[in-house]
Design an enzyme around this catalytic site. Structure first.
Site, PDB file in Angstrom:
ATOM      1  N   GLY A  36      -5.208  -6.321  -1.541  1.00 12.97           N
ATOM      2  CA  GLY A  36      -4.790  -5.734  -0.275  1.00 12.97           C
ATOM      3  C   GLY A  36      -4.790  -4.225  -0.338  1.00 12.97           C
ATOM      4  O   GLY A  36      -4.385  -3.551   0.605  1.00 12.97           O
ATOM      5  N   GLY A  48      -7.685  -0.344 -11.510  1.00 13.20           N
ATOM      6  CA  GLY A  48      -8.775  -1.115 -10.940  1.00 13.20           C
ATOM      7  C   GLY A  48      -9.959  -0.274 -10.515  1.00 13.20           C
ATOM      8  O   GLY A  48     -11.092  -0.484 -10.959  1.00 13.20           O
ATOM      9  N   ARG A  80      -9.177  12.905  -7.978  1.00 13.40           N
ATOM     10  CA  ARG A  80      -9.899  12.899  -6.703  1.00 13.40           C
ATOM     11  C   ARG A  80      -9.453  11.702  -5.863  1.00 13.40           C
ATOM     12  O   ARG A  80      -9.440  10.572  -6.355  1.00 13.40           O
ATOM     13  CB  ARG A  80     -11.400  12.824  -6.971  1.00 13.40           C
ATOM     14  CG  ARG A  80     -12.275  12.937  -5.742  1.00 13.40           C
ATOM     15  CD  ARG A  80     -13.734  12.764  -6.134  1.00 13.40           C
ATOM     16  NE  ARG A  80     -14.620  12.981  -5.003  1.00 13.40           N
ATOM     17  CZ  ARG A  80     -15.924  12.739  -5.024  1.00 13.40           C
ATOM     18  NH1 ARG A  80     -16.480  12.280  -6.142  1.00 13.40           N
ATOM     19  NH2 ARG A  80     -16.666  12.956  -3.965  1.00 13.40           N
ATOM     20  N   THR A 128      -6.989   4.517   2.715  1.00 17.02           N
ATOM     21  CA  THR A 128      -6.368   3.498   1.868  1.00 17.02           C
ATOM     22  C   THR A 128      -5.414   4.128   0.858  1.00 17.02           C
ATOM     23  O   THR A 128      -4.417   3.513   0.477  1.00 17.02           O
ATOM     24  CB  THR A 128      -7.441   2.672   1.152  1.00 17.02           C
ATOM     25  OG1 THR A 128      -8.307   3.536   0.409  1.00 17.02           O
ATOM     26  CG2 THR A 128      -8.271   1.877   2.142  1.00 17.02           C
ATOM     27  N   GLU A 186       0.641   2.882  -8.133  1.00 19.69           N
ATOM     28  CA  GLU A 186       2.012   2.755  -8.632  1.00 19.69           C
ATOM     29  C   GLU A 186       2.830   4.033  -8.613  1.00 19.69           C
ATOM     30  O   GLU A 186       4.059   3.977  -8.590  1.00 19.69           O
ATOM     31  CB  GLU A 186       1.971   2.167 -10.045  1.00 19.69           C
ATOM     32  CG  GLU A 186       1.526   0.712 -10.020  1.00 19.69           C
ATOM     33  CD  GLU A 186       1.119   0.165 -11.378  1.00 19.69           C
ATOM     34  OE1 GLU A 186       1.928  -0.543 -11.981  1.00 19.69           O
ATOM     35  OE2 GLU A 186      -0.010   0.433 -11.801  1.00 19.69           O
TER      36      GLU A 186
END
Length: 701
Positions: free
Chosen positions: A464, A506, A587, A593, A664
């Site tokens: 998500g 990720g 960057r 998002t 995080e």
């Protein structure tokens, strides 16, 4: 082949909208429990009701007599499992009960309702034994482990922190407590398993952060070659760490499918999650800071005590951030852990950093008060030249700039006098944030087709966060084409290997492989003559060698949080009026998002500060707050407009995209900033989270 874009390409740094957004809002995107395979059955587990002991008998007669019930698996007749390095997955293998909520049976039926009714009709007898489930300071079973989560040494010491602290002219010695916390993703853990006995193959649709790890684990547990196991995790409704490794639900779903010969879906009820999918362990902190009268630190000691289960050791690395943050010639960071009859803790957004920075940044605020120094300036004057623990130079570190920028945007200097509005006491607080840069080996494959389109494949997982979209942007940037000419396939174990979606790694991990594959494809096309064949041209990439190289630099993201809160002296209610975060995270690849990730982390930090907590019941050995009616995640009314900014940070020591990971760091430091603002408003310091009305009214007297 002409690879020039038909339209200007939305390269990295542009706010591209989510590629799968329409599928999600129209219901086309399918989650793990939504694969309606022919002849599908449903499973419902039976949790143990004792905190320690063993099963002595399981009576399934009443359950099996109910309409639509197909089977009830117990420790006496469930399929035997092969080896696994995770003992939490060895469900229904013996009669031992290591904690309340451990699964002791599994009902399988034609409908979810029938399966649930059957599970309630199973009668289990136990030989219960005394249990110990509550962490407290000075527990006699506490020990110092070799390592903590993340592979960090549990104990590190530079200089003599105790002596330096004793000699310091200004000292603070504070104890803080963070309660157990729960991840509670929107989509609870679910799996749909299909066992093809004729082909000797297994297909599983799982809500997981890594289909590849689920595949290898199931292959070992069920004695299958890995190439006979397919795992699909195409759409996942949140995780925050609790889906980072395979959980018992997927093992039980496969067991049931193998036993019945039918596809089986198992979707865990939310009330089960606290006991079987991990939680943030409670942490008890002692922070000692010694300083000169000008604010220069001479000693920093952060000691943490936490709990683990008797099933598997997991130690929250809450003292590790103190090894990164401030220049102190004497530095002590250590962890102790107590094995208890509790569920096994696991990852929850920013494990270690989130509770650890709450304690450290609260202590820094207390030191600033003791010194009479502005809390922003105290942090700046203790800025290190290199990573304090390792001595390695930082690849980039712009914490001071984050603090300065945040103070200017927040109007920090103009709001340093507490104010009162009727019964409301209003104050401001600040805290710093940090999160390490991780990267894991991954692979990808890029394809070019004669119609000018491209396909990029990697076994990434989008929880998500917008990973699909950012990977497509990375590919489009490397290919120099428009985004609409790139298709990305992820979330399937048959795709090139991708790392688990965790550790804010990720995009850095999968994106590196995608970048390399696409760059190599461009080079191959430039060398080619003639048209591209109908089947296309493909190039693979594998970053194992690059990702495993040890960097000579200390690589971390940093940030600063500013909060304004009000405390109601009548009701004890604390509300956040303003929240600002400024980050230096390399960057920013997609501002749209990225902003969502920063804001989402800050909302979780607000919940950690004000509403979220869990309680271990000493009598029954279980978590009493095990659903969203009792475990209070922030609702719309709790959250103000959150302001997020970031610095344009260029760091050439990271990965080809220059990103540090942002999933995080937003939660890190938020709770401390809110707690510090509460102290500024009221003059009262509450050192145990959350700041609930009962604690506030007690503190205000």
């Amino acid at each position: 082949m002409d690879s020039s874009p038909a339209d200007p390409a939305p390269f990295l740094g542009s706010p591209a909208t989510r590629l799968e957004g329409r599928e999600k809002v129209t219901g086309k995107a399918r989650y793990a429990a939504e694969y309606a395979l022919p002849d599908r059955a449903y499973a419902w587990p039976v949790p143990a009701t004792v905190a320690h002991g063993r099963v002595t008998a399981v009576d399934t007669t009443g359950a099996l007599a109910l309409p639509g019930v197909l089977a009830v698996l117990t420790p006496y007749d469930a399929p035997r499992l092969g080896p696994s390095d995770d003992p939490t997955l060895r469900v229904l293998q013996d009669s031992e009960v290591p904690h309340s909520g451990w699964y002791v049976a599994l009902a399988v039926a034609e409908t979810p309702e029938a399966a649930r009714a059957a599970s309630s009709a199973v009668r289990v007898r136990y030989d219960a034994e005394p249990h110990d489930a509550v962490l407290h300071a000075g527990h006699p079973a506490a020990y110092t482990p070799e390592q903590v989560n993340g592979g960090y040494p549990a104990h590190r010491e530079k200089g003599d922190a105790a002596a330096a602290f004793a000699a310091a002219p200004v000292r603070v010695d504070c104890a803080y407590a963070v309660p157990p916390l729960h991840n509670h993703p929107m989509e609870p853990h679910a799996a749909t398993a299909h066992w093809d006995a004729d082909a000797g193959a297994l297909t599983v649709y799982d809500s997981s952060q890594g289909a590849g790890l689920v595949r290898s684990t199931l292959a070992s547990l069920f004695g299958l070659p890995a190439d006979r196991v397919t795992v699909v995790s195409e759409h996942v409704g949140g995780a925050f760490g609790c889906k980072g490794t395979p959980r018992p639900h997927v093992v039980l779903a496969v067991m049931a499918a193998r036993h019945t010969g039918r596809p089986v879906t198992l979707a865990l009820p939310r009330r089960h999650l606290a006991a079987v999918v991990g939680h943030r362990a409670p942490t008890l902190h002692r922070v000692r800071l010694g300083a000169r009268t000008d604010g220069t630190l001479t000693a920093l000691a952060h000691e943490v005590t936490t709990h683990t289960s008797r099933v598997r050791e997991f130690v929250e690395q809450a003292a590790v951030p103190a090894r990164v943050m401030y220049a102190a010639p004497a530095l002590l960071t250590t962890h102790r852990v107590v094995p208890l009859d509790v569920p096994t803790p696991s990852w929850m957004r920013a494990p270690g950093e989130s509770p650890g920075m709450y304690a450290l940044e609260s202590a820094m605020d207390e030191l600033a008060c003791a010194l009479g120094i502005d809390p922003v300036e105290l942090r700046i004057c203790n800025e290190p030249d290199a990573e304090p623990d390792s001595g390695r130079p930082f690849s980039s570190r712009h914490l001071v700039e984050c603090l300065r920028e945040g103070a200017a945007r927040f109007g920090w200097a103009a709001h340093r006098t507490p104010r009162q509005d009727g019964p409301l006491l209003i104050g401001t607080g600040v805290a710093a944030a940090t999160y390490p840069v991780y990267v894991a080996p991954s692979s990808a494959r890029a394809h070019a087709f004669p119609d000018g389109t491209y396909l990029v494949q990697t076994n990434a997982t989008d929880l998500g966060t917008g990973a699909r979209t950012v990977l497509a942007q990375i590919a489009a940037d490397a290919l120099r084409v428009a985004l609409d000419r790139v298709t990305v396939e992820i979330g399937h174990s048959a795709l090139p290997q991708g790392s688990v979606a965790g550790g804010s790694a990720g995009t850095a991990s999968w994106g590196w492989a995608v970048h390399d594959a696409c760059t190599s494809l461009v080079a191959l096309l430039a060398r080619r003559s003639g048209p591209i064949p109908e089947a296309g041209v493909s190039v693979p990439a594998d970053t194992t060698a690059s990702a495993k190289q040890k960097s000579p630099y200390a690589r971390h993201a940093f940030g600063a949080h500013f909060a304004e809160v009000q405390a109601d002296t009548v009701t004890g209610e604390v509300r956040v009026r303003r929240l600002l975060g400024v980050f230096a995270a390399g960057r920013i690849l997609n501002p749209l998002t990225a902003r969502s990730q920063f804001v989402g982390g800050m909302v979780m930090g607000l919940g950690m500060a004000l509403t979220e907590h869990s309680t271990m019941d000493p009598a029954f050995g279980d978590f009493t707050e095990n659903d969203l009616a009792s475990y209070h995640v922030p609702a719309h009314a709790d959250v103000p407009d959150i302001e997020v900014h970031w610095l344009d940070e260029h760091d050439k020591h990271l990965n080809p995209m220059g990103g540090k990971g942002i999933g995080e760091i937003g939660i890190v430091g938020t709770a401390a900033a809110i707690g510090n603002a509460f102290h500024h408003a009221t003059g009262c310091r509450i050192r145990e989270l959350p700041l609930t009305p009962d604690r506030v009214l007690t503190a205000l007297g």
